[in-house]
Design an enzyme around this catalytic site. Structure first.
Site, PDB file in Angstrom:
ATOM      1  CB  SER A  51     -22.788  29.520  -3.441  1.00 55.19           C
ATOM      2  OG  SER A  51     -21.157  28.746  -2.054  1.00 55.19           O
ATOM      3  CG  HIS A 164     -18.531  24.811  -5.495  1.00 57.81           C
ATOM      4  ND1 HIS A 164     -18.591  25.045  -3.607  1.00 57.81           N
ATOM      5  CD2 HIS A 164     -18.694  26.028  -5.610  1.00 57.81           C
ATOM      6  CE1 HIS A 164     -18.447  25.640  -3.672  1.00 57.81           C
ATOM      7  NE2 HIS A 164     -18.812  27.298  -4.110  1.00 57.81           N
ATOM      8  CD  GLN A 172     -22.048  25.458  -2.300  1.00 59.41           C
ATOM      9  OE1 GLN A 172     -22.256  25.897  -3.168  1.00 59.41           O
ATOM     10  NE2 GLN A 172     -21.496  25.670  -1.418  1.00 59.41           N
ATOM     11  CD  GLU A 173     -19.150  23.303  -0.118  1.00 67.09           C
ATOM     12  OE1 GLU A 173     -18.652  22.661   1.208  1.00 67.09           O
ATOM     13  OE2 GLU A 173     -19.192  24.029   0.222  1.00 67.09           O
ATOM     14  CD  GLU A 214     -15.221  23.560  -1.597  1.00 59.69           C
ATOM     15  OE1 GLU A 214     -16.275  22.839  -0.781  1.00 59.69           O
ATOM     16  OE2 GLU A 214     -15.416  24.833  -1.557  1.00 59.69           O
ATOM     17  CG  ASP A 251     -22.551  24.381   2.171  1.00 58.89           C
ATOM     18  OD1 ASP A 251     -24.058  24.446   2.546  1.00 58.89           O
ATOM     19  OD2 ASP A 251     -21.722  24.599   1.860  1.00 58.89           O
ATOM     20  CD  GLU A 302     -22.199  25.107   4.754  1.00 61.96           C
ATOM     21  OE1 GLU A 302     -21.434  24.330   5.409  1.00 61.96           O
ATOM     22  OE2 GLU A 302     -22.115  26.255   4.627  1.00 61.96           O
ATOM     23  CG  ASP A 329     -21.880  29.551   3.875  1.00 60.10           C
ATOM     24  OD1 ASP A 329     -21.695  30.851   4.348  1.00 60.10           O
ATOM     25  OD2 ASP A 329     -22.031  29.046   2.600  1.00 60.10           O
ATOM     26  CE  LYS A 354     -18.263  29.867   3.046  1.00 62.56           C
ATOM     27  NZ  LYS A 354     -19.154  30.410   2.503  1.00 62.56           N
ATOM     28  CG  HIS A 382     -12.646  25.981   2.366  1.00 63.41           C
ATOM     29  ND1 HIS A 382     -12.077  24.688   1.352  1.00 63.41           N
ATOM     30  CD2 HIS A 382     -13.686  25.810   1.894  1.00 63.41           C
ATOM     31  CE1 HIS A 382     -13.262  24.560   0.723  1.00 63.41           C
ATOM     32  NE2 HIS A 382     -14.432  24.573   1.776  1.00 63.41           N
ATOM     33  NE  ARG A 383     -16.448  32.120   0.396  1.00 66.19           N
ATOM     34  CZ  ARG A 383     -17.648  33.395   0.976  1.00 66.19           C
ATOM     35  NH1 ARG A 383     -17.130  34.296   1.435  1.00 66.19           N
ATOM     36  NH2 ARG A 383     -18.515  32.370   0.105  1.00 66.19           N
ATOM     37  CB  SER A 384     -15.777  27.882  -3.801  1.00 65.11           C
ATOM     38  OG  SER A 384     -16.257  28.437  -4.223  1.00 65.11           O
ATOM     39  CE  LYS A 405     -18.052  24.752   3.393  1.00 66.71           C
ATOM     40  NZ  LYS A 405     -19.014  24.997   3.171  1.00 66.71           N
TER      41      LYS A 405
END
Ligand SMILES: O=C(O)[C@@H](CO)OP(=O)(O)O
Ligand SMILES: [Mg+2]
Length: 439
Positions: A51, A164, A172-173, A214, A251, A302, A329, A354, A382-384, A405
């Site tokens: 994303s 994801h 997303q999260e 993730e 997020d 987020e 983000d 990031k 992190h990144r996915s 995260k």
């Protein structure tokens, strides 16, 4: 005292990330040939997002097609082995800021569009790590100095949605934050327990226990409210008090939901589950978060709105900023120009960091510093698409960001970071600090 540590060799190669896509790995050798010191070789691997915000630095891929096809990074690798090597060989690795400026100058664009942020970042991280090795100090101390001692609170993603995962969860999260302890290993254990309880709850209800990118579970769920109810149940079953001991972070990754033509946010999963199209405009999104935060112990949100909606972000911050952490983000992309704009406008009150969004270590450090000076919090992320490189764990302690995260505790590329934090905790001994960032 070690003052001059020349970069002697630099070599990049293509390796695989956690999604099975190619990414860049860089090896840097420093110090060889200097009388009185040994040569040191360090390596770093570059993560990759799904994303991705449209204002991020450029991740150079070999063709401009869909990157889910696993497009190569040979061009970025070649850039390291030729143009970057030429520019930095012989330069002093101990001068990280100068090395990073050479990378920016050699690239010559605002967004690393020539060399690729994946090329520059691999070099920048490997140089930092090699310097730490030569200084014989841990990376977190090299980057953060002798007072770096604050372990971050995990923002642990236990239920995945959006791009994801292939389920009906639109945001997303969904993450848990262990706040009711003063000890990192204990915090990690609490989070892992809740993760395992969530798995049992899903199993009991015949819901899918497969995981997303993730490592969070990715079942089909009616809507965000039902996700939050499942998480509340998992927290309680683990014997913890939601809100007091465990906070919830979301997020939304709203840039992914935004339909530019219609000017609304589209919820495809909720639409599928209810049989009618669910749309929300900027104001309705704010109201939606407001009700979620009233009914559940949400402490952090987020990307609640998309990356161009500065007006909406101002309203969101006015409405919720006094009691919720609002993290930018895609909005800020670890970029001090965009963060500066947000600070001026009073948009958001925290930044996600990031390293590959900006492409060098010192530019990421600049963003953290600017945020903290303005009273914004920072979350190292992190990144996915990740790798086994634990660099961001050290970065989180170095910056004293207080939050990290880095996904669920069931995938080794995520645990690489948690396990590195356990080592740092042990290394710091009684000096390690772990604090609720919201108290
Ligand atoms: O949106 C995010 O915050 C990240 C990491 O969780 O996802 P991606 O790396 O796909 O951008
Ligand atoms: Mg995000």
């Amino acid at each position: 005292m070690l003052r001059y540590l020349p970069i002697r060799k630099i070599h990049a190669r293509q390796v695989l990330d956690s999604r099975g896509n190619p990414t860049v790995e860089v090896e840097v050798t420093v110090g060889e040939g200097v009388i009185g010191i040994n040569g040191y070789t360090a390596r770093a691997m570059v993560p990759s997002g799904a994303s991705t915000g449209k204002f991020e630095a450029v991740e150079l891929r070999d063709q401009e097609k869909d990157k889910y096809l696993g497009l190569g990074v040979e061009k970025a690798v070649q850039n390291v082995n030729t143009k970057i090597a030429e520019a930095v060989l012989g330069e002093n690795a101990l001068n990280q800021m100068y090395i990073d400026q050479i990378l920016q100058y050699t690239d010559g664009t605002d967004n690393k569009g020539n060399l690729g942020a994946n090329a520059t970042l691999g070099v920048s991280m490997a140089v930092a790590r090699a310097s730490a090795m030569a200084m014989r100090i841990p990376l977190y101390q090299y980057l953060g100095g002798c007072h770096a001692s604050r372990l971050p609170v995990p923002m642990m993603n236990i239920l995945n949605g959006g791009c994801h995962a292939d389920n009906t969860v639109d945001l997303q999260e969904f993450m848990i934050m262990p706040l009711g302890t003063d000890c990192f290993p204990e915090a990690l254990r609490m989070s892992a327990e809740i993760y395992q309880h969530l798995k049992c709850i899903l199993r009991q209800r015949n819901m899918n226990t497969g995981v997303g990118d993730e490592g969070g579970f990715a079942p089909d769920v009616k809507d965000s409210r039902q996700v939050l109810e499942l998480i509340m149940e998992a927290i309680e079953k683990s014997g913890y008090q939601p809100g007091k001991e465990i906070g919830i972070a979301i997020d939304a990754a709203a840039s992914e939901l935004y339909d530019e033509e219609r000017g609304v946010y589209v919820f495809p999963g909720e639409s599928q589950m209810t049989g009618e199209e669910v749309l929300r405009d900027s104001g309705e999104m704010i109201h939606y978060y407001q009700t979620l935060a009233q009914d559940f112990p949400v402490v952090s949100l987020e990307d609640g709105l998309h990356e161009d909606d500065w007006e909406g972000w101002k309203n969101l911050t006015k409405a919720l900023g006094s009691h919720l952490q609002l993290v930018g983000d895609d909005l800020f992309v670890t970029n001090i120009k965009r963060l500066g704009c947000g600070i001026r406008l009073d948009a958001a009150n925290a930044i996600l960091i990031k390293v590959n969004q900006i492409g060098t270590v010192t530019e990421a450090l600049d963003a953290v510093e600017m945020a903290h000076r303005a009273g914004y919090r920072s979350v190292i992320s992190h990144r996915s698409g990740e790798t086994e490189d634990p660099f961001i764990a050290d970065l989180a302690v170095a910056t004293g960001a207080g939050q990290i995260k880095t996904g669920a505790p069931c995938r080794s590329e995520r645990n690489a970071k948690y396990n590195q934090l356990l080592r740092i905790h042990e290394h710091l001994g009684g000096l390690a600090i772990y604090q609720n960032p919201f108290s």
